[in-house]
Write an enzyme that holds these catalytic residues in place. Structure first.
Site, PDB file in Angstrom:
ATOM      1  N   LYS A   1      11.136 -26.870 -26.142  1.00  0.00           N
ATOM      2  CA  LYS A   1      10.957 -26.351 -24.623  1.00  0.00           C
ATOM      3  C   LYS A   1      11.760 -25.724 -23.662  1.00  0.00           C
ATOM      4  O   LYS A   1      13.223 -26.130 -24.223  1.00  0.00           O
ATOM      5  CB  LYS A   1      10.059 -27.612 -23.814  1.00  0.00           C
TER       6      LYS A   1
ATOM      7  N   SER B   1       3.519 -32.612 -17.801  1.00  0.00           N
ATOM      8  CA  SER B   1       3.919 -31.679 -18.290  1.00  0.00           C
ATOM      9  C   SER B   1       3.553 -31.704 -20.003  1.00  0.00           C
ATOM     10  O   SER B   1       3.689 -30.549 -20.720  1.00  0.00           O
ATOM     11  CB  SER B   1       4.645 -31.187 -18.006  1.00  0.00           C
TER      12      SER B   1
ATOM     13  N   SER C   1       3.838 -27.726 -17.865  1.00  0.00           N
ATOM     14  CA  SER C   1       4.045 -26.623 -17.887  1.00  0.00           C
ATOM     15  C   SER C   1       4.925 -26.521 -19.524  1.00  0.00           C
ATOM     16  O   SER C   1       5.532 -24.942 -19.593  1.00  0.00           O
ATOM     17  CB  SER C   1       4.983 -26.631 -17.469  1.00  0.00           C
TER      18      SER C   1
END
Lengths: 483, 471
Positions: A75, A174, A150
């Site tokens: 990420k 997330s 997210s």
């Protein structure tokens, strides 16, 4: 569930394919598929090729591990020395850290192959990945829908088979929510089980890094590689360092079903989870009904604490040392104001203001202090539950993947959709999200298995039953790398 | 005096640990800008603080040496504000549970200045203004500090000065900081208010920030006293404000008022959590503390019988005291050791710094050897002084300068002969002496010293001379 890592690892070690060859396949798939789903925001193909060569050497020398040579993604909020790390925010545009996150360092040493950095809500603030400065990633199962957030980019990349696995981060859900929206596995370890060094902070007492994979087997392999106390992170804790044992024997396991998690939930989702629970019962597990009244307050507690910590953590982005700096200014104060005004997106600004407010004198006691006290209450009520059960089963979200653009106009509803995931972060518990069905529109439904603190390996083991018994098999998405 | 001065000081002391409070960067002074830095102390995204144990130990030392109670369970807090020298936009400090509390520093008069609290925190970087630009050097960022907050017990600029000097002395003694105000390792913020003599209601206070000199503290306080007194005399009200002191004009001026005061939004530092110190550790630190300066001074005068003036000259410098005490423990007599140190060695240690460091090539062992010779009368004081002086310069041992023949002294017969010669060669002095001038005998001493190269025992010679003269 397909165990991508396990399968690829066997092929690599038996010499059927080299990591260099495998990596080219993934790179080619990314070039084809990513323009559609916008999962990757920065590619690191040159690094990947170097990693693959190193991996092939390790394998040849007999020093390979289960993750050696396997292409994956990080990420965009995880620091990678020399490579772009921007949290999908304008304010970190062009930023290349000169240090590695501990988790990346650990994987690099084992010869993992980094394909690129994936899309996310700006600074991890969001549940749809739509606040990214690079635009939203699209759900590979239905490109009119969000991936969730997210860690939406990681979920999309893994789901679309343009990464064998990824590391996401989870502050209020997330990892778990996008995993469920895309129909893959997402595991958030106990707070402290994995080092946060190099994870760009959002909510320091809530953030954790964890694997997003196609199977529980894969998730355990990745967790084993990244877990462990780190002297660079004083909030990390010693954990069992040997490999996680997966048997999937659930006889006598007590599964807690928390009343409050199912209040007002979409009946399709409830149905899928009930069916999963039935399977566990048939295999010998017991169901215990529990109630945690403090859960009703978990959402406001989460938003107060997360925003408070974020308002402090994001204070450093002022254009002086790194990242974006406004072009025209008349003084230092003006420069800082303009940089942050131009560099941060709306959602980030909203949360910084909220956080500043709840910490400000005159309001501190009513909001932040009270939230901390209620947090302790949530923690202790959850701990009490675990005296009666081994794990809790819960939905991941009260809905399946929203349509793109929906949450922009329905901010509060979007916040409320975190209701099943945030209590886990508040209490620092381990939790895994795995697919357990599909809704009428064919969108994946995910369920959560939540364990007590530092019981990570048991959570993985209990989740493994679902994999072993093929509880839910979703079809592959077209276009990615076939094993 | 119409008004009583009420003052409390907040003193920041840089701790002399090798590395910074939250990372492994060196705390060494100097160094090219931004070379003693890392992701942690420059607030890079994703970096995390690691609490340096030694910093906690040093702070506990400081607390124990000032009679504080130690909070063995404590935590750190974030103090949020925005300034270019603060890379994270927050300082990690301690707010509601300082490491040490409720201590005191005793002044000469016996008055105790209370210490409210001592807490640990990190220093900020340094702004350098040059050629119309401002540069930021983060080398100092993350250097460990303790903040020592006193009760408002100080009643005069002189008391403030003494309080700071005592703090400096204590911190140097226990090895926690070199407390050099001119180098910035110690800085004071002075809080000062006035109230009518006899009143018990405190007046409004102002705070004079970043004082880095003892004399400026005294001057600033005196100025601020008269400034506030004038306002009160005219029936006005003192406005609470943060002030700065201008050393050129000798005046204080307002930096900011209460309206502009910062809201620091303190909250628990989530990256470090709770700090737990085992009781045994506190006791271990307590046992490792050296004798404190005021205790040492008392012991020197009362137990060792050192004369108070000399004791005052010695006790401030721990290294000198260690040297003197070691020599005494090896059998050297107190009086000669002290006199030779203060008389001869101090002339080689001109500055305060020199005395602090005590960097002379004379070991306590060699000192003890020399002093014992003087104690036993084998050499006289003058020779001892000369020898010690040479030892301090050249670093050789006693035996390099004093041979067997020196020690042999002068035998009786030889001494009688020299005394006779002295009397014969100095008729005027002898006559003066016979006439009642006692001091005339010194001329004869001089002659004997010269003739025996200082080896003669003047006491014995005196007896012989008097006999000869009276004959």
């Amino acid at each position: 569930m397909k165990s991508v890592i396990k399968t690829l690892s066997e092929k690599l070690r038996s010499g059927q394919i080299t990591s260099v060859e495998l990596t080219e396949k993934y790179i080619e798939a990314i070039k084809r598929v990513n323009p559609v789903i916008n999962a990757y925001v920065h590619e690191t193909f040159e690094e990947a090729r170097r990693d693959a060569e190193y991996a092939d050497r390790l394998i040849k020398e007999g020093k390979g591990t289960p993750l050696t040579g396997i292409p994956f993604t990080l990420k965009d909020n995880i620091a990678t020395d020399g490579e772009l790390t921007t949290c999908c925010s304008k304010i970190l545009e062009g930023f290349r850290p000169y240090y590695d996150a501990t988790v990346w360092k650990k994987l690099k040493e084992q010869g993992a192959v980094l394909l690129g950095k994936t899309n996310m809500d700006e600074f991890a603030m969001g549940s749809t990945s739509e606040t990214s400065v690079y635009g939203a990633p699209l759900n590979p199962r239905n490109t009119a829908r969000v991936t969730g957030g997210s860690s939406g980019g990681v979920a999309a990349a893994v789901c679309a088979d343009i990464a064998a696995y990824g590391l996401g981060s989870d502050t209020g859900g997330s990892i778990r929510q996008p995993a469920s929206f895309c129909g893959i596995v997402g595991f958030k370890p106990t707070y402290g089980a994995v080092s946060r060094y190099g994870l760009i902070a959002y909510g320091s007492s809530l953030d954790q890094i964890g694997p997003m994979t196609h199977s529980v087997t894969d998730a355990a392999l990745v967790y084993d590689a990244i877990k462990g106390e780190d002297c660079a992170d004083q909030t990390s804790a010693p954990v069992h360092m040997g490999p996680t044992a997966l048997n999937g024997d659930v006889r006598g396991i007590k599964i807690g079903v928390v009343k409050e998690f199912f209040d007002g939930i979409n009946p399709q989702i409830k149905g899928a989870i009930d069916a999963a629970i039935e399977q566990y019962k048939n295999a010998g597990a017991e169901v215990v009904e529990v109630s945690i009244p403090a859960l009703k307050l978990a959402l406001p507690v989460y938003y107060i604490i997360a925003c408070a910590e974020a308002s402090s953590n994001l204070g450093r982005y002022d254009g002086i040392r790194y990242g974006y700096r406004a072009a025209n200014y008349s003084s230092v104060d003006d420069m800082i104001t303009k940089t942050r005004t131009e560099g941060f997106g709306r959602e980030v600004k909203k949360r910084i203001m909220l956080g500043t407010y709840v910490l400000s004198s005159g309001y501190f006691d009513a909001y932040y202090k009270k939230a901390c006290l209620i947090r302790k209450r949530v923690e202790s009520q959850l701990a009490e539950c675990f005296e009666k059960c081994d794990v809790l089963f819960a939905p991941t979200a009260p809905v399946t993947a929203f349509p793109l653009g929906y949450s922009g106009g329905n901010a509060l509803e979007t916040y409320l959709s975190d209701v099943c995931t945030v209590p886990v972060n508040i209490a620092g518990l381990p939790a895994i999200a795995l697919p357990c069905g599909k809704d009428k529109d064919g969108l994946p439904i995910g369920m959560q298995i939540i364990g007590k603190k530092f019981d990570d390996e048991r959570v993985l083991d209990i989740a493994y039953f679902a994999e072993k018994s093929k509880l839910c098999e979703l079809e592959d998405v077209e276009g990615g790398v076939r094993l | 005096m119409k008004y009583q001065l009420v003052s409390g000081l907040e003193t920041h002391v840089e701790l002399a640990t090798a590395t910074k409070i939250f990372c492994g960067c060196t705390t060494a002074f100097g160094g090219a800008p931004n070379t003693h830095c890392c992701p942690v102390c420059t607030g890079q995204p994703g970096a995390l603080p690691i609490l340096n144990k030694r910093v906690v130990e040093f702070a506990i030392r400081a607390g124990l040496a000032t009679h504080c109670t130690i909070n063995t369970t404590t935590h750190l807090d974030r103090k949020n504000y925005c300034y270019p020298d603060l890379p994270k936009a927050y300082q990690i400090s301690q707010f509601d549970k300082p490491l040490c509390e409720h201590g005191y520093v005793e002044l000469e008069s016996g008055k105790r200045i209370g210490i409210t609290r001592i807490h640990i925190e990190e220093d900020a970087g340094k702004l350098v203004h040059e050629s119309g630009f401002t540069f930021i050097d983060y080398n100092r960022g993350g250097v460990p500090l303790i903040e020592i907050v006193s009760e408002p017990d100080i009643s005069s600029p002189e008391e403030a000065r003494e309080y700071v000097e005592k703090l400096q002395l204590i911190m140097r003694y226990i090895g926690v900081s070199d407390c050099k105000m001119q180098e910035g390792s110690m800085r004071c913020d002075v809080n000062i208010s006035l109230m009518p003599v006899g009143s018990t209601k405190f007046g409004t206070r102002t705070e004079i920030k970043n004082m880095n000199s003892l004399s400026y503290i005294e001057k600033a306080m005196a100025y601020e006293y008269s400034r506030q007194a004038e306002i009160l005399d005219n029936g006005g009200e003192v406005v609470q404000a943060t002030m700065r002191y201008d050393e050129h004009t000798g005046e204080t001026s307002v930096m900011r008022t209460k309206e502009d005061a910062q809201d620091y939004r303190y909250f628990l530092e989530p990256d470090i959590l709770t700090v737990v110190i085992p009781e045994e550790k506190v006791e271990e630190i307590r046992a490792s503390l050296p004798e404190l300066p005021t205790d040492k001074l008392k012991r020197y005068v009362n137990e060792l019988g050192i004369n108070p003036a000399n004791a005052q000259l010695l006790y401030k410098y721990k290294a000198v005291c260690d040297f003197v005490e070691k020599a005494i423990s090896l059998g050297a007599g107190v009086k000669n050791t002290v006199n030779l140190t203060v008389g001869t060695l101090y002339s080689k240690l001109e500055t305060e710094d020199d005395k602090e460091r005590f960097n002379l090539p004379v070991t306590a062992e060699e000192m003890a050897k020399l002093v014992k010779l003087a104690d036993e009368g084998k050499i006289n004081i003058t020779l001892a002084q000369k020898t010690l002086s040479k030892m301090a310069e050249e670093g050789k041992s006693v035996s390099a300068y004093i041979s067997e023949s020196d020690l042999a002294g002068v035998d009786e017969g030889e001494l009688e002969g020299i005394c006779k010669k002295a009397v014969e060669s100095n008729p005027q002095a002898v006559a003066d002496f016979k006439a009642g001038k006692e001091k005339a005998i010194f001329a004869l001493y001089g002659f004997i010293k010269k003739a025996t190269q200082g080896k003669a025992d003047i006491k014995k010679a005196d007896a012989i001379l008097r006999q000869l003269i009276m004959k």
